[in-house]
Design a protein around this motif. Structure first.
Motif, PDB file in Angstrom:
ATOM      1  N   GLY A 187      21.399  32.199 -19.944  1.00  5.47           N
ATOM      2  CA  GLY A 187      20.717  31.379 -18.958  1.00  5.47           C
ATOM      3  C   GLY A 187      19.315  30.997 -19.398  1.00  5.47           C
ATOM      4  N   GLY A 237      23.717  24.157 -20.281  1.00  2.80           N
ATOM      5  CA  GLY A 237      23.309  22.746 -20.250  1.00  2.80           C
ATOM      6  C   GLY A 237      22.061  22.579 -21.096  1.00  2.80           C
ATOM      7  N   VAL A 281      15.063  26.097 -11.987  1.00  2.00           N
ATOM      8  CA  VAL A 281      13.655  26.037 -12.395  1.00  2.00           C
ATOM      9  C   VAL A 281      13.158  24.593 -12.351  1.00  2.00           C
ATOM     10  N   THR A 305      10.715  23.571  -5.197  1.00  2.00           N
ATOM     11  CA  THR A 305       9.562  22.870  -4.618  1.00  2.00           C
ATOM     12  C   THR A 305       8.249  23.507  -5.079  1.00  2.00           C
ATOM     13  N   THR A 306       8.314  24.287  -6.141  1.00  2.00           N
ATOM     14  CA  THR A 306       7.180  24.699  -6.990  1.00  2.00           C
ATOM     15  C   THR A 306       6.122  25.573  -6.318  1.00  2.00           C
ATOM     16  N   GLU A 308      27.975  27.389 -23.501  1.00  2.00           N
ATOM     17  CA  GLU A 308      28.293  28.138 -22.280  1.00  2.00           C
ATOM     18  C   GLU A 308      28.866  29.511 -22.631  1.00  2.00           C
ATOM     19  N   VAL A 309      28.406  30.526 -21.938  1.00  2.00           N
ATOM     20  CA  VAL A 309      29.013  31.849 -22.086  1.00  2.00           C
ATOM     21  C   VAL A 309      30.295  31.867 -21.265  1.00  2.00           C
ATOM     22  N   ALA A 343      20.920  33.021 -12.212  1.00  2.00           N
ATOM     23  CA  ALA A 343      20.600  32.595 -10.839  1.00  2.00           C
ATOM     24  C   ALA A 343      21.862  32.283 -10.027  1.00  2.00           C
ATOM     25  N   ALA A 401      16.021  19.730  -1.239  1.00  2.00           N
ATOM     26  CA  ALA A 401      14.600  19.406  -1.243  1.00  2.00           C
ATOM     27  C   ALA A 401      14.450  17.891  -1.279  1.00  2.00           C
ATOM     28  N   MET A 458      21.564  28.580  -4.771  1.00  2.00           N
ATOM     29  CA  MET A 458      20.774  29.793  -4.602  1.00  2.00           C
ATOM     30  C   MET A 458      21.657  31.023  -4.716  1.00  2.00           C
ATOM     31  N   TYR A 513      15.873  31.714  -2.362  1.00  2.00           N
ATOM     32  CA  TYR A 513      15.132  30.456  -2.535  1.00  2.00           C
ATOM     33  C   TYR A 513      13.699  30.730  -2.997  1.00  2.00           C
ATOM     34  N   GLY A 571      12.673  32.390  -6.138  1.00  2.00           N
ATOM     35  CA  GLY A 571      12.547  32.952  -7.476  1.00  2.00           C
ATOM     36  C   GLY A 571      11.620  32.200  -8.410  1.00  2.00           C
ATOM     37  N   LYS A 619       8.352  31.449  -7.962  1.00  2.00           N
ATOM     38  CA  LYS A 619       7.085  32.192  -7.990  1.00  2.00           C
ATOM     39  C   LYS A 619       7.207  33.493  -8.769  1.00  2.00           C
TER      40      LYS A 619
HETATM   41  C1  LIG Z   1      15.508  23.073  -3.500  1.00  2.00           C
HETATM   42  C2  LIG Z   1      14.922  24.363  -3.989  1.00  2.00           C
HETATM   43  C3  LIG Z   1      13.613  24.708  -3.651  1.00  2.00           C
HETATM   44  C4  LIG Z   1      13.065  25.902  -4.112  1.00  2.00           C
HETATM   45  N1  LIG Z   1      11.749  26.152  -3.822  1.00  2.00           N
HETATM   46  C5  LIG Z   1      11.155  27.258  -4.328  1.00  2.00           C
HETATM   47  C6  LIG Z   1       9.756  27.459  -4.123  1.00  2.00           C
HETATM   48  O1  LIG Z   1       9.059  26.619  -3.553  1.00  2.00           O
HETATM   49  N2  LIG Z   1       9.201  28.603  -4.605  1.00  2.00           N
HETATM   50  C7  LIG Z   1       9.940  29.540  -5.262  1.00  2.00           C
HETATM   51  O2  LIG Z   1       9.391  30.568  -5.630  1.00  2.00           O
HETATM   52  N3  LIG Z   1      11.264  29.355  -5.509  1.00  2.00           N
HETATM   53  C8  LIG Z   1      11.889  28.227  -5.057  1.00  2.00           C
HETATM   54  N4  LIG Z   1      13.234  28.012  -5.306  1.00  2.00           N
HETATM   55  C9  LIG Z   1      14.023  29.063  -6.003  1.00  2.00           C
HETATM   56  C10 LIG Z   1      13.872  29.058  -7.510  1.00  2.00           C
HETATM   57  O3  LIG Z   1      13.998  27.745  -8.010  1.00  2.00           O
HETATM   58  C11 LIG Z   1      14.944  29.970  -8.161  1.00  2.00           C
HETATM   59  O4  LIG Z   1      14.997  31.220  -7.500  1.00  2.00           O
HETATM   60  C12 LIG Z   1      14.670  30.245  -9.642  1.00  2.00           C
HETATM   61  O5  LIG Z   1      14.386  29.050 -10.333  1.00  2.00           O
HETATM   62  C13 LIG Z   1      15.874  30.939 -10.264  1.00  2.00           C
HETATM   63  O6  LIG Z   1      15.639  31.416 -11.570  1.00  2.00           O
HETATM   64  P1  LIG Z   1      15.831  30.527 -12.908  1.00  2.00           P
HETATM   65  O7  LIG Z   1      14.681  29.604 -13.039  1.00  2.00           O
HETATM   66  O8  LIG Z   1      16.032  31.461 -14.041  1.00  2.00           O
HETATM   67  O9  LIG Z   1      17.187  29.752 -12.555  1.00  2.00           O
HETATM   68  P2  LIG Z   1      17.881  28.491 -13.271  1.00  2.00           P
HETATM   69  O10 LIG Z   1      16.879  27.492 -13.702  1.00  2.00           O
HETATM   70  O11 LIG Z   1      18.957  28.048 -12.340  1.00  2.00           O
HETATM   71  O12 LIG Z   1      18.492  29.159 -14.565  1.00  2.00           O
HETATM   72  C14 LIG Z   1      19.802  29.665 -14.700  1.00  2.00           C
HETATM   73  C15 LIG Z   1      20.410  28.998 -15.904  1.00  2.00           C
HETATM   74  O13 LIG Z   1      21.624  29.651 -16.265  1.00  2.00           O
HETATM   75  C16 LIG Z   1      22.481  28.683 -16.811  1.00  2.00           C
HETATM   76  N5  LIG Z   1      23.857  29.175 -16.818  1.00  2.00           N
HETATM   77  C17 LIG Z   1      24.678  29.383 -15.749  1.00  2.00           C
HETATM   78  N6  LIG Z   1      25.883  29.830 -16.158  1.00  2.00           N
HETATM   79  C18 LIG Z   1      25.833  29.915 -17.518  1.00  2.00           C
HETATM   80  C19 LIG Z   1      26.770  30.321 -18.514  1.00  2.00           C
HETATM   81  N7  LIG Z   1      28.024  30.713 -18.198  1.00  2.00           N
HETATM   82  N8  LIG Z   1      26.389  30.271 -19.823  1.00  2.00           N
HETATM   83  C20 LIG Z   1      25.129  29.872 -20.162  1.00  2.00           C
HETATM   84  N9  LIG Z   1      24.207  29.490 -19.253  1.00  2.00           N
HETATM   85  C21 LIG Z   1      24.550  29.508 -17.938  1.00  2.00           C
HETATM   86  C22 LIG Z   1      22.270  27.477 -15.910  1.00  2.00           C
HETATM   87  O14 LIG Z   1      22.690  26.274 -16.533  1.00  2.00           O
HETATM   88  C23 LIG Z   1      20.765  27.532 -15.658  1.00  2.00           C
HETATM   89  O15 LIG Z   1      20.026  26.712 -16.525  1.00  2.00           O
HETATM   90  C24 LIG Z   1      13.839  26.807  -4.884  1.00  2.00           C
HETATM   91  C25 LIG Z   1      15.137  26.451  -5.237  1.00  2.00           C
HETATM   92  C26 LIG Z   1      15.677  25.239  -4.811  1.00  2.00           C
HETATM   93  C27 LIG Z   1      17.071  24.857  -5.230  1.00  2.00           C
END
Ligand SMILES: Cc1cc2nc3c(=O)[nH]c(=O)nc-3n(C[C@H](O)[C@H](O)[C@H](O)COP(=O)(O)OP(=O)(O)OC[C@H]3O[C@@H](n4cnc5c(N)ncnc54)[C@H](O)[C@@H]3O)c2cc1C
Lengths: 95, 416
Positions: free
Chosen positions: B38, B65, B72, B76-77, B205-206, B236, B259, B338, B364, B366, B368
């Motif tokens: 991920g 991807g 990430v 909404t940052t 992809e895993v 996530a 959002a 989420m 929602y 993660g 921060k």
């Molecule tokens: C609309 C919205 C608003 C939000 N607002 C806030 C906010 O204001 N403040 C806040 O703190 N949080 C907010 N969040 C939550 C926050 O975005 C997430 O909790 C956080 O980004 C999750 O961690 P990540 O960045 O590692 O996830 P991701 O960016 O989703 O990373 C996971 C990655 O794993 C990859 N993946 C999945 N399966 C596989 C596989 N089999 N093989 C290889 N790769 C794979 C995916 O493609 C993805 O790129 C919001 C989320 C949303 C959707």
């Protein structure tokens, strides 16, 4: 999403409240030796599938019946709707 | 390549011919010390801190991807350290402190902006809860101020103070909270990790794990088998789908959150406002668009898009709070998946399978957490002991009765 209620016909899903996975119907036996483990899994663990999901919806703004809706969690397509009562009875609950 | 103001001027004068790709695009090696699944914020931050804090650089981040295409790049940052419970607040306070030094640390402009977050209060009970939360925050080294109605009016005179249902009676102000350019966080961590030797492998992809005698030996991917001493899942919203391949069922449901962004406006809103009672929160991006959101759609979903009732609900909340919004056109909306946990709090833990680690359940909130999540996950991977601010984030906490339920909602993921 439109939920085709078995008694009332097509209804907007906004009339309903969502509970979650229909496996919540299968409450474990509290007298089993491993009841604590079973209740942990029942209450806290989920299959959470991408695809077909059987789930409990409550017709809160309608006839207040519980439904088991089979829905695709990737497309949101609703595939089947049953009264939860019928499903539970078929599984031998509430004899 | 280091970035600096001087470099920008030099490139401007020489036709921008000196910029290089920010990270390499390598083919996977046969095996690594650590394979992170991920390439979201958390996976990339984990790789960065593994290399930087622990000197572990034989690491791959495997992303199905492109990096930044998941949550990430969809959130909404908002960043903040305003949690109530002991299991959470020290972790989020560490995260906010890491945000405060992040741009210098990884030499990348992530536009960290501590513009302040205001949680509105409408009743005596809410004011009591805000005061209690504020005290918990201060005890953990964060900042909080309780404002009365006039205090809120001085900051945001355009709010609807006399709404019949939810008149504004004050608010809890967290000045160090704010917003960050989310994509730049992914890019900054990716670049920092890549510079230290981490392989970032996109479009891969895993598809499974190789597990023998209770030990995880590596991952099956669309680019073949990749061996690893340690495999760290960090996906996530896809957590249940990936861990299912290791035979695990998780205390997680996947739900969609939407959002919205409006057309660009002149500066009108210099902080973040949350209107919890009305299911609405809002800030203004540096480009001028109002960025806002509200509740989950409430049903299990992997669709990365929501339904219209929530769109309507969020707009109604916005109109109730800021009537002037009625003149603004909405430009875009989207959804993200989420990983909603059973108590609304995350996991950073080993699994029962040797060499397989899990990070997820971020709900929602993660974004921060990104710096502290990477920091603590790297610590766990490097030392096999939990970091001291993440000791509560265990997978077995429900079995032990040690839930971290900020909202007191019980095992109902969509209500957290
Ligand atoms: C609309 C919205 C608003 C939000 N607002 C806030 C906010 O204001 N403040 C806040 O703190 N949080 C907010 N969040 C939550 C926050 O975005 C997430 O909790 C956080 O980004 C999750 O961690 P990540 O960045 O590692 O996830 P991701 O960016 O989703 O990373 C996971 C990655 O794993 C990859 N993946 C999945 N399966 C596989 C596989 N089999 N093989 C290889 N790769 C794979 C995916 O493609 C993805 O790129 C919001 C989320 C949303 C959707």
């Amino acid at each position: 999403m439109i939920i085709n209620h078995p008694i009332l016909g097509p209804r907007d899903f906004q009339e309903f409240t969502y509970l979650g996975d229909a496996s919540l119907i299968d409450r474990p036996d509290w007298q089993a030796d491993n009841a604590a483990d079973q209740f942990h899994d029942y209450l806290y663990l989920r299959d959470n599938p991408a695809g077909e999901h059987r789930e409990l919806w409550f017709h809160e703004q309608g006839d207040r019946s519980w439904l088991v809706v089979t829905r695709n969690t990737v497309t949101h397509e609703i595939l089947n709707v049953e009264l939860a009562r019928d499903v539970a009875r078929a599984r031998g609950r509430s004899k | 390549m280091r970035y600096s103001g001087l470099k920008v001027i030099k490139e401007a004068l020489t036709g921008h011919k000196g910029w290089r790709p920010t990270w390499r695009d390598p083919e996977p090696k046969k095996s690594y010390d650590v394979v992170i699944i991920g390439g979201g914020g958390h996976g990339l931050a984990t790789a960065y801190y593994l290399a930087k804090n622990h000197g572990i650089t034989n690491v791959a981040v495997i992303e199905k991807g492109w990096i930044g295409g998941g949550n990430v790049g969809r959130n909404t940052t908002i960043i903040r350290s305003n949690y109530l419970l002991d299991g959470n607040e020290p972790f989020y306070e560490l995260s906010l402190q890491l945000w405060e030094g992040l741009e210098q640390d990884f030499n990348y402009n992530a536009m960290v902006s501590q513009r302040g977050i205001l949680n509105l209060v409408h009743t005596d009970a809410q004011r009591d809860a805000a005061r209690r939360r504020g005290n918990a925050m201060i005890l953990n080294g964060s900042d909080a101020e309780l404002l009365d109605t006039d205090g809120v009016r001085a900051m945001y005179p355009f709010l609807n103070f006399n709404d019949a249902r939810f008149p504004i009676k004050g608010g809890l102000l967290h000045r160090r909270g704010g917003t960050v350019r989310h994509d730049a966080v992914a890019w900054g961590y990716a670049r920092g990790a890549d510079l230290r030797g981490v392989d970032i492998i996109q479009n891969c992809e895993v598809t499974g794990f190789k597990i023998e005698n209770g030990k995880c030996l590596g991952v099956e991917t669309t680019k073949g088998f990749i061996g690893a001493n340690k495999v760290a899942s960090c996906v996530a919203g896809s957590s249940s789908r990936v861990m299912e391949k290791a035979g695990m069922r998780l205390p997680i449901e996947s739900h969609v959150l939407q959002a919205f962004v409006s057309e660009g406006l002149k500066p009108v809103l210099d902080g973040v406002i949350t209107f919890g009672a009305g299911h609405f929160y809002c800030s203004q991006s540096d480009k001028g668009g109002l960025v806002f959101g509200g509740d989950l759609d409430m049903y299990n979903s992997y669709a990365q898009r929501g339904n219209l009732p929530v769109v309507e609900d969020v707009m109604e909340g916005g109109m109730a709070l800021i009537p002037a919004l009625g003149r603004v056109r909405m430009l875009r909306s989207w959804g993200g998946i989420m990983d909603m946990s059973m108590d609304g709090s995350p996991f950073i833990d080993k699994t029962h399978i040797d060499g397989l680690y899990f990070n997820g359940g971020w709900c929602y909130g993660g974004f921060k957490a990104t710096p502290a999540s990477g920091w603590c996950y790297a610590h766990l991977l490097a030392t096999d002991t939990p970091h001291k601010v993440a000791t509560a984030y265990r997978l077995d906490r429900f079995r032990r009765g040690c839930m971290i339920d900020e909202k007191g909602q019980g095992a109902q993921p969509n209500l957290h």
